[in-house]
Design a protein around this motif. Sequence first.
Motif, PDB file in Angstrom:
ATOM      1  N   LYS A 198     -40.706  43.461  85.444  1.00 49.30           N
ATOM      2  CA  LYS A 198     -39.734  42.615  84.757  1.00 49.30           C
ATOM      3  C   LYS A 198     -40.077  41.141  84.947  1.00 49.30           C
ATOM      4  O   LYS A 198     -39.983  40.338  84.010  1.00 49.30           O
ATOM      5  CB  LYS A 198     -38.345  42.904  85.320  1.00 49.30           C
ATOM      6  N   ALA A 199     -40.485  40.762  86.169  1.00 46.33           N
ATOM      7  CA  ALA A 199     -40.826  39.370  86.444  1.00 46.33           C
ATOM      8  C   ALA A 199     -42.032  38.923  85.627  1.00 46.33           C
ATOM      9  O   ALA A 199     -42.087  37.770  85.165  1.00 46.33           O
ATOM     10  CB  ALA A 199     -41.097  39.189  87.935  1.00 46.33           C
ATOM     11  N   ILE A 200     -43.000  39.809  85.436  1.00 48.74           N
ATOM     12  CA  ILE A 200     -44.149  39.468  84.593  1.00 48.74           C
ATOM     13  C   ILE A 200     -43.680  39.101  83.191  1.00 48.74           C
ATOM     14  O   ILE A 200     -44.048  38.064  82.632  1.00 48.74           O
ATOM     15  CB  ILE A 200     -45.151  40.643  84.553  1.00 48.74           C
ATOM     16  N   GLY A 201     -42.842  39.942  82.616  1.00 53.19           N
ATOM     17  CA  GLY A 201     -42.343  39.674  81.275  1.00 53.19           C
ATOM     18  C   GLY A 201     -41.501  38.422  81.207  1.00 53.19           C
ATOM     19  O   GLY A 201     -41.599  37.637  80.248  1.00 53.19           O
ATOM     20  N   SER A 227     -47.415  46.711  81.361  1.00 53.32           N
ATOM     21  CA  SER A 227     -46.448  47.786  81.128  1.00 53.32           C
ATOM     22  C   SER A 227     -45.656  47.498  79.859  1.00 53.32           C
ATOM     23  O   SER A 227     -45.519  46.334  79.442  1.00 53.32           O
ATOM     24  CB  SER A 227     -45.480  47.895  82.307  1.00 53.32           C
ATOM     25  N   PRO A 228     -45.128  48.530  79.204  1.00 54.16           N
ATOM     26  CA  PRO A 228     -44.282  48.291  78.029  1.00 54.16           C
ATOM     27  C   PRO A 228     -43.109  47.356  78.334  1.00 54.16           C
ATOM     28  O   PRO A 228     -42.732  46.541  77.479  1.00 54.16           O
ATOM     29  CB  PRO A 228     -43.810  49.700  77.659  1.00 54.16           C
ATOM     30  N   LEU A 229     -42.533  47.466  79.527  1.00 57.03           N
ATOM     31  CA  LEU A 229     -41.434  46.574  79.901  1.00 57.03           C
ATOM     32  C   LEU A 229     -41.903  45.127  79.908  1.00 57.03           C
ATOM     33  O   LEU A 229     -41.227  44.232  79.371  1.00 57.03           O
ATOM     34  CB  LEU A 229     -40.890  46.956  81.274  1.00 57.03           C
ATOM     35  N   SER A 230     -43.045  44.855  80.519  1.00 53.64           N
ATOM     36  CA  SER A 230     -43.557  43.485  80.573  1.00 53.64           C
ATOM     37  C   SER A 230     -43.828  42.940  79.175  1.00 53.64           C
ATOM     38  O   SER A 230     -43.487  41.791  78.863  1.00 53.64           O
ATOM     39  CB  SER A 230     -44.837  43.426  81.412  1.00 53.64           C
TER      40      SER A 230
END
Length: 238
Positions: A198-201, A227-230
């Motif tokens: 999450k922090a990456i995104g 990741s898809p989230l990022s």
Amino acid sequence: MTAAARPAPVPPDSPLADTVLERLTAAYAPAADPVRAEAAAAYMRHVAPFLGIPAPRRRALSRTVQTGAGRPDERDCAAIALRCWRLPEREYHYFAVDFLRRHVGRCSSGFLPVLRHLVSTVPWWDTVDLLAAHVAGPLVAADPALGREMDRWIDDENLWVARTALLHQLRYRESTDAERLFGYCLRRAGHPDFFVRKAIGWALREYARTDPAAVRDFVDGARDRLSPLSVREALKHL
């Protein structure tokens, strides 16, 4: 040295900290609300107990605590933060975070061991994210040599230390070191924990406000590693 083996910093002697902590505990304790406390602890996954003081009331009490107390130096900031962190209830930690945000300009690169202790002890996003953006960020901006320390933090086994490194440039805007940001994102792209992904995104999304083309190009080139989230977080507003 692992986080478990790292000794906790000892709060230095500070008459100002003595005054502030005495006032703080005297002000916060009577304002406790057990019903609110349980709800707040549940919302924060029981990372710490709460007093149950609503945020507006807590901030008003904090202003009263600090009125006339004097201007802190780095030693006072360390003593107040470390002593607040020794108290179990989360509102005392919030006081420390707010105090450091206000007075980070009085701290030098020597404050970093204290900051590391704060982000790796009783860690959760409610304190870590503010410390990353409003304490780590200004410290590194004031002393760019600390960027090398962030280069070590990004690889740390403690996910909250790594998250701090990812987020410390959140408020840099045009001053963002994009090469460092993108490099950090790639180095932790495969991290299994939600809070790192999450922090990456989030870090990429925030920089996209300044240079959307650079973020889009980076994500397009690294999509197979992120990741898809990022990716989703990074491109949310593009």
